[in-house]
Each structure stands twice: as structure tokens, then as C-alpha cells.
Design a protein around this motif. Structure first.
Motif, PDB file in Angstrom:
ATOM      1  N   ASP A  23       0.869  -1.165   0.000  1.00  0.00           N
ATOM      2  CA  ASP A  23       0.000   0.000   0.000  1.00  0.00           C
ATOM      3  C   ASP A  23       0.909   1.219   0.000  1.00  0.00           C
ATOM      4  O   ASP A  23       1.962   1.227   0.646  1.00  0.00           O
ATOM      5  CB  ASP A  23      -0.864  -0.016   1.257  1.00  0.00           C
ATOM      6  CG  ASP A  23      -2.012   0.972   1.235  1.00  0.00           C
ATOM      7  OD1 ASP A  23      -2.330   1.479   0.158  1.00  0.00           O
ATOM      8  OD2 ASP A  23      -2.589   1.217   2.310  1.00  0.00           O
ATOM      9  N   TRP A  25       0.183   5.571  -0.293  1.00  0.00           N
ATOM     10  CA  TRP A  25      -0.619   6.738  -0.640  1.00  0.00           C
ATOM     11  C   TRP A  25      -0.222   7.927   0.211  1.00  0.00           C
ATOM     12  O   TRP A  25       0.327   7.776   1.297  1.00  0.00           O
ATOM     13  CB  TRP A  25      -2.117   6.475  -0.580  1.00  0.00           C
ATOM     14  CG  TRP A  25      -2.667   5.964   0.699  1.00  0.00           C
ATOM     15  CD1 TRP A  25      -2.879   4.670   1.028  1.00  0.00           C
ATOM     16  CD2 TRP A  25      -3.091   6.719   1.839  1.00  0.00           C
ATOM     17  NE1 TRP A  25      -3.408   4.571   2.291  1.00  0.00           N
ATOM     18  CE2 TRP A  25      -3.546   5.818   2.805  1.00  0.00           C
ATOM     19  CE3 TRP A  25      -3.134   8.070   2.124  1.00  0.00           C
ATOM     20  CZ2 TRP A  25      -4.024   6.227   4.053  1.00  0.00           C
ATOM     21  CZ3 TRP A  25      -3.613   8.483   3.364  1.00  0.00           C
ATOM     22  CH2 TRP A  25      -4.060   7.551   4.304  1.00  0.00           C
ATOM     23  N   SER A 108       3.585  -1.632   8.538  1.00  0.00           N
ATOM     24  CA  SER A 108       2.811  -0.466   8.139  1.00  0.00           C
ATOM     25  C   SER A 108       3.377   0.783   8.819  1.00  0.00           C
ATOM     26  O   SER A 108       3.543   0.818  10.044  1.00  0.00           O
ATOM     27  CB  SER A 108       1.352  -0.671   8.537  1.00  0.00           C
ATOM     28  OG  SER A 108       0.558   0.333   8.004  1.00  0.00           O
TER      29      SER A 108
END
Length: 119
Positions: A23, A25, A108
């Protein structure tokens, strides 16, 4: 000088060897705060070993110091290791949170770039 964040770094600046992005962004929370969310996953199927996690955390800390060195002095950098700690790492203060390194599927991270004061 404007008192807003106008750019971040290129995607290649966030890359870490032996990982892929699960991921990636960026979001402007305000004109003075940019949040970059990255989920690092193993380059090949599997999990990160405990030593991999430790090595990746060290790379991320190193990257945050690089970012801070290459930004104007009024831009603050903070890093939150979402699945490792509740505390943010600030490369200026260099207080590394206590991490419990363990085998993980993903790491993360939130990078925050914040206008700390106005010039």
C-alpha cells in the motif's frame, strides 16, 4: 517562502531492499501536514523474519533522517510504525521507541511531514 508543504519525495526514496509496497498513498491532512502511508510486504511470498523486521525498521529510521536533512529546517518529520509501536519517531530528537520485533506479514508505516513553524 511559503508556509505550506508543496512536495514530498519520490516513490523510489521510500523503497527498501527486499520489500515491495503493499500500500502506498499520500494525503494532505492540512496544507501544513502531509501524511504518507506505506505498507511494506516481503519481496517474495512469506513473512518477514524477526531480523528482517529489525533491519527494515533501521532502514525506515535512516530514511526519516535523510528526509529531515533534505527539507527546510521548519519542516518536521515524524514516523509512526503502526503495527510496532504507538509512539512516533522524530529524527531530530532521535528517541527510538521500544519495539517488540517479531515475525510479521507486513510493516505499516506513516511518515508525517509537518510545517513546524513559519519563516
Amino acid at each position: 517562502m511559503k508556509n505550506t508543504i508543496q512536495r514530498s519525495f519520490e516513490i523510489k526514496d521510500y523503497r527498501i531492499p527486499k520489500t515491495d509496497f503493499g500500500d502506498f498513498w499520500m494525503t494532505f491532512e492540512t496544507r501544513e501536514k502531509l501524511k504518507t502511508k506505506i505498507t511494506y510486504i516481503p519481496e517474495h511470498d512469506g513473512k518477514f523474519s524477526t531480523s528482517d523486521v529489525k533491519s527494515i525498521v533501521e532502514e525506515i529510521i535512516s530514511k526519516s533522517k535523510y528526509f529531515k536533512e533534505n527539507l527546510p529546517e521548519n519542516i518536521k518529520v515524524e514516523v509512526l510504525f503502526k503495527n510496532l509501536s504507538e509512539d512516533c519517531f522524530n529524527p531530530t530528537e532521535n528517541n527510538i521507541p521500544n519495539f517488540e520485533f517479531k515475525e510479521m506479514d507486513e510493516i505499516s508505516v506513516l511518515f508525517y511531514f509537518i510545517v513546524d513553524y513559519y519563516l
